[in-house]
Design an enzyme around this catalytic site. Structure first.
Site, PDB file in Angstrom:
ATOM      1  N   THR A  61      36.472  20.528 -31.113  1.00 51.41           N
ATOM      2  CA  THR A  61      37.287  19.312 -31.182  1.00 51.41           C
ATOM      3  C   THR A  61      36.476  18.108 -30.727  1.00 51.41           C
ATOM      4  O   THR A  61      36.956  16.978 -30.815  1.00 51.41           O
ATOM      5  CB  THR A  61      38.527  19.447 -30.280  1.00 51.41           C
ATOM      6  OG1 THR A  61      38.105  19.692 -28.927  1.00 51.41           O
ATOM      7  CG2 THR A  61      39.416  20.599 -30.736  1.00 51.41           C
ATOM      8  N   ARG A  85      49.921  23.916 -37.494  1.00 51.26           N
ATOM      9  CA  ARG A  85      50.381  24.684 -36.343  1.00 51.26           C
ATOM     10  C   ARG A  85      51.691  24.116 -35.806  1.00 51.26           C
ATOM     11  O   ARG A  85      52.595  24.856 -35.424  1.00 51.26           O
ATOM     12  CB  ARG A  85      49.327  24.680 -35.239  1.00 51.26           C
ATOM     13  CG  ARG A  85      49.726  25.507 -34.006  1.00 51.26           C
ATOM     14  CD  ARG A  85      48.680  25.391 -32.919  1.00 51.26           C
ATOM     15  NE  ARG A  85      47.399  25.949 -33.339  1.00 51.26           N
ATOM     16  CZ  ARG A  85      46.255  25.748 -32.688  1.00 51.26           C
ATOM     17  NH1 ARG A  85      46.219  24.985 -31.614  1.00 51.26           N
ATOM     18  NH2 ARG A  85      45.139  26.306 -33.122  1.00 51.26           N
TER      19      ARG A  85
END
Length: 344
Positions: free
Chosen positions: A163, A222
């Site tokens: 990330t 998600r």
């Protein structure tokens, strides 16, 4: 290369949601929705690697949490018809941890390291030779008698996910032949994901309900899958035979999620910047302390979507809100001078 075999160094304990996520994850590129250009390029690279009977070049996956990096790593293994070995950088505490994994890889295996930006320098250096020459330099003995031997390993594909690409070292990044950057999903793709997940979970959902759910899910698969399961709960509790628009509206209200997908904590972040710091700028550390979160959570989970939605800006002096933020929260700037300072 043989039948796909999964190995993992992460916790073997799985929650119910983990199990559902595995059920919903696409297994091949043809099932993966969104990220069109990435899929098209990977399809070419995978096809040509298989034609040459070679391992796929090392693959670097970049993007916020929940966008499909782990899923894509598993898809690559499935498409290459190879084994899949999974770990996280924090789990690799000592060089021998990495050596144990690398020496057990079979030819063509996909070796997935999540959070690769957290690798320790000594372990990262071991990876360099493994990625380039398919070998490991290992020191045998101590003191004047110490010597380095080269241990050969089978050709493999390293898939690194992060990330925070900005803090991955240059030498490591340069050893990846393929770089893929995930972006937040478009509304059309999110709606398709909702319908696919609903079908797999045997959930009936109205088109308008699917549209609102997709819009309120931060452009993140998600999140939309988690919310879909919660809407199923609300529908069942209300004795509804399907997830309707009213069920989604009521459910999002209960969960304190607005039409942009902002959660209570998202709105709290924006309000704190406005109310305590006059709209900004404010440093990340001060902001994290103000909301009771770690800097990592602020930067990895909250900020990417707030920036994408045009509600937050990162500047050299710190974080500031935008004019859109005031409108979304229904707040009027205190003074014209503050507003001018913020939106120059």
């Amino acid at each position: 290369m043989g039948k796909v075999k999964k190995t993992s160094l992460v916790s073997p304990e799985q929650t119910e949601e983990d199990t559902h996520d595995m059920t919903l994850r696409p297994r091949y590129l043809s099932e993966f929705l969104g990220q069109k250009k990435m899929k098209e390029n990977l399809a070419v690279f995978i096809s040509t690697a298989k034609q040459r009977s070679e391992s796929l070049d090392h693959l670097f996956l970049i993007g916020p949490p929940g966008l499909g990096k782990t899923t894509m790593a598993q898809i690559v293994a499935n498409e290459m018809e190879s084994g899949f070995v999974q770990t996280t950088a924090p789990a690799l505490e000592k060089p021998k941890d990495l050596v144990g994994l690398l020496t057990n890889l079979k030819e063509g295996d996909v070796f997935f390291i999540d959070e690769i930006h957290r690798l320790k320098p000594a372990i990262e250096e071991l990876l360099y030779i493994a990625m380039e020459d398919y070998g490991i330099d290992w020191v045998v003995g101590q003191g004047p008698m110490a010597r380095t031997i080269r241990i050969a390993i089978k050709p493999f594909t390293l898939v690194g996910a992060t990330t925070k690409a900005g803090i991955v070292s240059g030498p490591l990044i340069n050893r990846f032949g393929i770089n893929c950057r995930f972006s937040f999903y478009e509304q059309e793709d999110m709606e398709a994901i909702v319908r696919r997940s609903a079908e797999l979970l045997n959930i009936k959902i109205d088109d308008n309900a699917a549209s609102l759910l997709a819009k309120s899910s931060r452009g993140t698969p998600r999140v939309v899958n988690r919310l879909l399961r919660r809407m199923r709960d609300f529908a069942q509790f209300s004795k509804e035979s399907s997830v309707t628009l009213d069920v989604v509206r009521s459910g999002l209200l209960r969960l304190e999620i607005d039409e942009l997908g902002l959660e209570k904590q998202d709105r709290e972040i924006l309000k704190i910047i406005i109310e305590r710091y006059k709209g900004g700028p404010v440093g990340a550390e001060n902001l994290a302390i103000s909301i009771g979160e770690s800097i990592e959570t602020l930067e990895d989970y909250y900020e990417p979507y707030l920036i994408q939605a045009g509600l937050l800006q990162r500047t050299p002096r710190g974080r500031t809100v935008t004019s859109l933020t005031y409108g979304h929260l229904g707040i009027t700037p205190d003074t014209a001078s503050d507003e001018g300072r913020l939106f120059d």
